[in-house]
Design an enzyme around this catalytic site. Structure first.
Site, PDB file in Angstrom:
ATOM      1  NE  ARG A 176     -39.723   0.026 -19.375  1.00  0.00           N
ATOM      2  CZ  ARG A 176     -38.739   0.117 -18.463  1.00  0.00           C
ATOM      3  NH1 ARG A 176     -38.615   1.165 -17.684  1.00  0.00           N
ATOM      4  NH2 ARG A 176     -37.867  -0.855 -18.354  1.00  0.00           N
ATOM      5  CB  SER A 225     -41.027  -5.160 -23.059  1.00  0.00           C
ATOM      6  OG  SER A 225     -39.756  -5.693 -22.764  1.00  0.00           O
ATOM      7  CD  GLU A 295     -42.617  -1.539 -21.725  1.00  0.00           C
ATOM      8  OE1 GLU A 295     -42.656  -2.399 -20.825  1.00  0.00           O
ATOM      9  OE2 GLU A 295     -41.549  -1.134 -22.231  1.00  0.00           O
TER      10      GLU A 295
HETATM   11  C1  LIG Z   1     -35.407  -4.598 -29.545  1.00  0.00           C
HETATM   12  C2  LIG Z   1     -36.044  -3.632 -28.586  1.00  0.00           C
HETATM   13  C3  LIG Z   1     -35.580  -3.554 -27.276  1.00  0.00           C
HETATM   14  C4  LIG Z   1     -36.160  -2.657 -26.368  1.00  0.00           C
HETATM   15  N1  LIG Z   1     -35.682  -2.608 -25.088  1.00  0.00           N
HETATM   16  C5  LIG Z   1     -36.205  -1.711 -24.219  1.00  0.00           C
HETATM   17  C6  LIG Z   1     -35.693  -1.612 -22.884  1.00  0.00           C
HETATM   18  O1  LIG Z   1     -34.783  -2.300 -22.479  1.00  0.00           O
HETATM   19  N2  LIG Z   1     -36.256  -0.699 -22.057  1.00  0.00           N
HETATM   20  C7  LIG Z   1     -37.265   0.114 -22.465  1.00  0.00           C
HETATM   21  O2  LIG Z   1     -37.715   0.951 -21.663  1.00  0.00           O
HETATM   22  N3  LIG Z   1     -37.775   0.034 -23.714  1.00  0.00           N
HETATM   23  C8  LIG Z   1     -37.270  -0.850 -24.599  1.00  0.00           C
HETATM   24  N4  LIG Z   1     -37.783  -0.930 -25.862  1.00  0.00           N
HETATM   25  C9  LIG Z   1     -38.917  -0.079 -26.249  1.00  0.00           C
HETATM   26  C10 LIG Z   1     -38.542   1.268 -26.828  1.00  0.00           C
HETATM   27  O3  LIG Z   1     -37.255   1.242 -27.388  1.00  0.00           O
HETATM   28  C11 LIG Z   1     -38.612   2.393 -25.770  1.00  0.00           C
HETATM   29  O4  LIG Z   1     -39.930   2.512 -25.260  1.00  0.00           O
HETATM   30  C12 LIG Z   1     -38.198   3.750 -26.324  1.00  0.00           C
HETATM   31  O5  LIG Z   1     -38.266   4.704 -25.270  1.00  0.00           O
HETATM   32  C13 LIG Z   1     -39.084   4.222 -27.471  1.00  0.00           C
HETATM   33  O6  LIG Z   1     -38.446   5.305 -28.075  1.00  0.00           O
HETATM   34  P1  LIG Z   1     -38.881   5.869 -29.506  1.00  0.00           P
HETATM   35  O7  LIG Z   1     -38.185   7.162 -29.631  1.00  0.00           O
HETATM   36  O8  LIG Z   1     -38.659   4.862 -30.585  1.00  0.00           O
HETATM   37  O9  LIG Z   1     -40.434   6.115 -29.300  1.00  0.00           O
HETATM   38  P2  LIG Z   1     -41.654   5.627 -30.198  1.00  0.00           P
HETATM   39  O10 LIG Z   1     -41.732   4.135 -30.160  1.00  0.00           O
HETATM   40  O11 LIG Z   1     -41.603   6.280 -31.518  1.00  0.00           O
HETATM   41  O12 LIG Z   1     -42.858   6.234 -29.336  1.00  0.00           O
HETATM   42  C14 LIG Z   1     -43.124   5.746 -28.025  1.00  0.00           C
HETATM   43  C15 LIG Z   1     -43.978   6.795 -27.291  1.00  0.00           C
HETATM   44  O13 LIG Z   1     -43.208   7.977 -27.119  1.00  0.00           O
HETATM   45  C16 LIG Z   1     -43.859   9.085 -27.744  1.00  0.00           C
HETATM   46  N5  LIG Z   1     -42.823   9.949 -28.314  1.00  0.00           N
HETATM   47  C17 LIG Z   1     -41.815   9.631 -29.170  1.00  0.00           C
HETATM   48  N6  LIG Z   1     -41.047  10.698 -29.428  1.00  0.00           N
HETATM   49  C18 LIG Z   1     -41.582  11.738 -28.721  1.00  0.00           C
HETATM   50  C19 LIG Z   1     -41.243  13.112 -28.560  1.00  0.00           C
HETATM   51  N7  LIG Z   1     -40.192  13.677 -29.171  1.00  0.00           N
HETATM   52  N8  LIG Z   1     -42.023  13.879 -27.744  1.00  0.00           N
HETATM   53  C20 LIG Z   1     -43.098  13.347 -27.125  1.00  0.00           C
HETATM   54  N9  LIG Z   1     -43.468  12.057 -27.231  1.00  0.00           N
HETATM   55  C21 LIG Z   1     -42.718  11.261 -28.019  1.00  0.00           C
HETATM   56  C22 LIG Z   1     -44.777   8.491 -28.785  1.00  0.00           C
HETATM   57  O14 LIG Z   1     -45.867   9.351 -29.099  1.00  0.00           O
HETATM   58  C23 LIG Z   1     -45.229   7.221 -28.066  1.00  0.00           C
HETATM   59  O15 LIG Z   1     -46.239   7.514 -27.127  1.00  0.00           O
HETATM   60  C24 LIG Z   1     -37.229  -1.828 -26.790  1.00  0.00           C
HETATM   61  C25 LIG Z   1     -37.678  -1.896 -28.116  1.00  0.00           C
HETATM   62  C26 LIG Z   1     -37.095  -2.782 -29.011  1.00  0.00           C
HETATM   63  C27 LIG Z   1     -37.610  -2.831 -30.410  1.00  0.00           C
END
Ligand SMILES: Cc1cc2nc3c(=O)[nH]c(=O)nc-3n(C[C@H](O)[C@H](O)[C@H](O)COP(=O)(O)OP(=O)(O)OC[C@H]3O[C@@H](n4cnc5c(N)ncnc54)[C@H](O)[C@@H]3O)c2cc1C
Length: 302
Positions: A176, A225, A295
């Site tokens: 992560r 998480s 996380e």
């Molecule tokens: C119900 C639920 C289940 C989940 N299950 C999992 C799982 O099984 N495994 C897992 O790993 N995670 C899980 N997550 C967490 C999350 O979905 C992941 O961490 C995912 O990668 C976040 O993606 P996001 O685009 O929404 O990023 P955001 O939440 O918007 O941002 C997360 C980070 O990424 C950065 N970021 C976002 N977009 C960019 C970009 N284009 N360029 C550079 N940096 C960027 C942000 O600045 C921040 O630091 C879960 C979340 C929820 C709500």
């Protein structure tokens, strides 16, 4: 803090949408927190590159995907939040096993296109409710696979505006975590899987979706998480053993269904959610002697 006066919404050089004092709570899963001083939704990578090159280097820049792993603090983000819209929600097949995906493409879109193309090994993205940008930064993973297992390279726009292609080994992936430079925005990523029949991939996606439904509060205001699994432990089990399942702070609650998830039951502030997380950390440390590491990304000002 002021955004460079040459970069107001009137600036013709900016082809995308630049919004001042943009509320972030509607854009994140927790539905809490303050506004971004500026929100920029670039028209394309060149637009983003030009914008960042002209932006005062002292101004912080942060990427935002679906906000599924983020607490935006109540004081908001003092700088520019970059959100990649429809122009970046693309998936292009390069060869029999390789896809180039826009930084704003969702896990569902990428895994569905991979299934249609008969590319296995990508189905795990079906269960992670984020975008390619978030997966690349967080090394998102599930069911024994992580982004690092499928990433070949990614295209980023650095904080300076410079465009660069970073190969897998430049990202320093661990659990992560990536070494993506501060303020760098992932505009696309190339993923490689292996040949597999679409029927088998669909069956795997269905299995994953059903398992998720049974074990996680998927339709809640949450951030996924909350804490990383410490080596040799499951975070949820430590939290449960410390008596935190269902623990509340105002409208913030430790999920009864999956106790490594925090919930906003309605009108919790980000301060209440973060304080509940800190209370859980303290209780786990007192009970098991293990320090939980966040996380969830906590961003902005209190
Ligand atoms: C119900 C639920 C289940 C989940 N299950 C999992 C799982 O099984 N495994 C897992 O790993 N995670 C899980 N997550 C967490 C999350 O979905 C992941 O961490 C995912 O990668 C976040 O993606 P996001 O685009 O929404 O990023 P955001 O939440 O918007 O941002 C997360 C980070 O990424 C950065 N970021 C976002 N977009 C960019 C970009 N284009 N360029 C550079 N940096 C960027 C942000 O600045 C921040 O630091 C879960 C979340 C929820 C709500």
């Amino acid at each position: 803090m002021m955004v460079n006066a040459a970069l107001t919404p009137q600036t013709p050089a900016v082809r995308g949408r630049l919004t001042a004092a943009a509320p972030l709570s509607p854009l994140v899963w927790f539905k809490s927190g303050g506004a971004a001083e500026w929100l920029f939704e670039p028209a394309d990578a060149a637009d983003l590159s030009d914008f960042l090159a002209d932006l005062d280097p002292a101004i912080p820049v942060m990427g935002l995907g679906l906000g599924s792993n983020m607490i935006v603090r109540d004081g908001g983000f003092p700088g520019v939040v970059i959100r990649l819209g429809k122009a970046f929600a693309t998936v292009e097949q390069l060869d029999a096993t390789t896809l180039r995906c826009g930084g704003g493409a969702s896990g569902i879109l990428v895994s569905s296109k991979a299934r249609d193309a008969g590319i296995g090994g990508v189905a795990f993205l079906r269960s992670i409710p984020g975008t390619v940008g978030g997966f690349v930064r967080m090394n998102g993973g599930a069911y024994g696979r992580e982004t690092k297992d499928i990433l070949i390279e990614c295209d980023v726009v650095l904080r300076s505006g410079e465009r660069k292609t970073l190969p897998l080994d430049a990202l320093g992936y661990t659990y992560r975590h990536s070494n993506l430079p501060e303020g760098a925005i992932v505009v696309s990523a190339t993923f490689r899987g292996h040949p597999e029949a679409p029927d088998g991939i669909q069956a795997e996606m269905d299995r994953i979706a059903a398992e998720r439904e049974a074990s996680q509060p998927l339709r809640s205001r949450t951030g996924g998480s909350t804490f990383k699994n410490p080596p040799g432990h499951k975070a949820w089990a430590l939290i449960d053993a410390a008596g935190c399942r269902g623990l509340r702070n105002g409208d913030a609650q430790v999920s009864e269904k999956h106790c490594n998830f925090l919930l906003n039951l309605g009108s919790a502030t980000s301060a209440e959610i973060e304080a509940l997380g800190e209370e859980v950390r303290a209780k786990v440390l007192a009970h098991s002697g293990v320090t939980l590491e966040w996380e969830i990304q906590r961003v902005g000002e209190i």
